[in-house]
Design a protein around this motif. Structure first.
Motif, PDB file in Angstrom:
ATOM      1  N   UNK A 102      57.039  -7.751 -25.344  1.00 43.86           N
ATOM      2  CA  UNK A 102      57.300  -8.629 -26.495  1.00 43.86           C
ATOM      3  C   UNK A 102      56.842 -10.057 -26.211  1.00 43.86           C
ATOM      4  N   UNK A 103      57.120 -10.533 -24.997  1.00 39.01           N
ATOM      5  CA  UNK A 103      56.693 -11.888 -24.635  1.00 39.01           C
ATOM      6  C   UNK A 103      55.177 -11.990 -24.636  1.00 39.01           C
ATOM      7  N   UNK A 104      54.496 -10.954 -24.149  1.00 42.30           N
ATOM      8  CA  UNK A 104      53.031 -10.944 -24.114  1.00 42.30           C
ATOM      9  C   UNK A 104      52.474 -10.940 -25.529  1.00 42.30           C
ATOM     10  N   UNK A 105      53.074 -10.153 -26.417  1.00 41.63           N
ATOM     11  CA  UNK A 105      52.635 -10.114 -27.810  1.00 41.63           C
ATOM     12  C   UNK A 105      52.832 -11.474 -28.468  1.00 41.63           C
ATOM     13  N   UNK A 106      53.954 -12.108 -28.206  1.00 42.01           N
ATOM     14  CA  UNK A 106      54.224 -13.431 -28.770  1.00 42.01           C
ATOM     15  C   UNK A 106      53.201 -14.451 -28.241  1.00 42.01           C
ATOM     16  N   UNK A 107      52.918 -14.378 -26.933  1.00 39.45           N
ATOM     17  CA  UNK A 107      51.940 -15.269 -26.335  1.00 39.45           C
ATOM     18  C   UNK A 107      50.571 -15.073 -26.979  1.00 39.45           C
ATOM     19  N   UNK A 108      50.152 -13.807 -27.154  1.00 39.54           N
ATOM     20  CA  UNK A 108      48.847 -13.522 -27.762  1.00 39.54           C
ATOM     21  C   UNK A 108      48.792 -14.040 -29.194  1.00 39.54           C
TER      22      UNK A 108
END
Length: 154
Positions: free
Chosen positions: A128-134
């Motif tokens: 989820x954090x990676x998706x938010x970052x992207x």
């Protein structure tokens, strides 16, 4: 043991759904607060009578059980007990030594299961954090591209 027990399951009342808890203190709070109907109080009374009867007769039946049955019973009781109760169960004179191994295996399996769930939650959180970052990166790069196009057009 050649005696057969005639057991009739207790009938559950619709009003008891969700009111009786695995925690007896919670059930007592529900009774005191008036959330429980008379039928549920009767059902609780039957359950407590059963628990008392089993508790009073359990020690008398234990010596008559074969070794494997005692191992299974003591293991099941110890695995589901609190640490204080577990100690009392495992210190009983009729408790077979194999129970300690079964309880240790149970605790190991529970710890591995908890570790696995923790790793799964961490992986989900990271995803989820990676998706938010992207998503933020795309927005930022898109905003920069628009600014660059506007600057190039002037």
């Amino acid at each position: 043991m050649s005696k057969q027990l005639n057991h009739k399951p207790a009938k559950s009342t619709p009003s008891s759904v969700g009111v009786l808890s695995a925690d007896p203190r919670r059930t007592i709070q529900n009774i005191q607060s008036g959330l429980v109907t008379k039928a549920v109080v009767n059902e609780l009374s039957r359950a407590m009578d059963f628990a008392n009867a089993v508790g009073q007769n359990f020690a008398a039946v234990l010596p008559d059980l074969n070794e494997q049955t005692r191992i299974e019973i003591f293991s099941a009781l110890a695995c589901n007990a609190s640490s204080k109760d577990r100690r009392s169960i495992m210190e009983h004179p009729l408790c077979p030594a194999e129970v300690a191994k079964n309880v240790e295996d149970y605790d190991t399996a529970k710890a591995e299961e908890a570790k696995s769930r923790k790793a799964e939650r961490a992986a989900e959180r990271e995803k989820k954090e990676r998706a938010k970052f992207e998503e933020l990166r795309r927005k930022f790069e898109g905003a920069n591209a628009e600014t660059d196009d506007a600057a190039a057009g002037e």
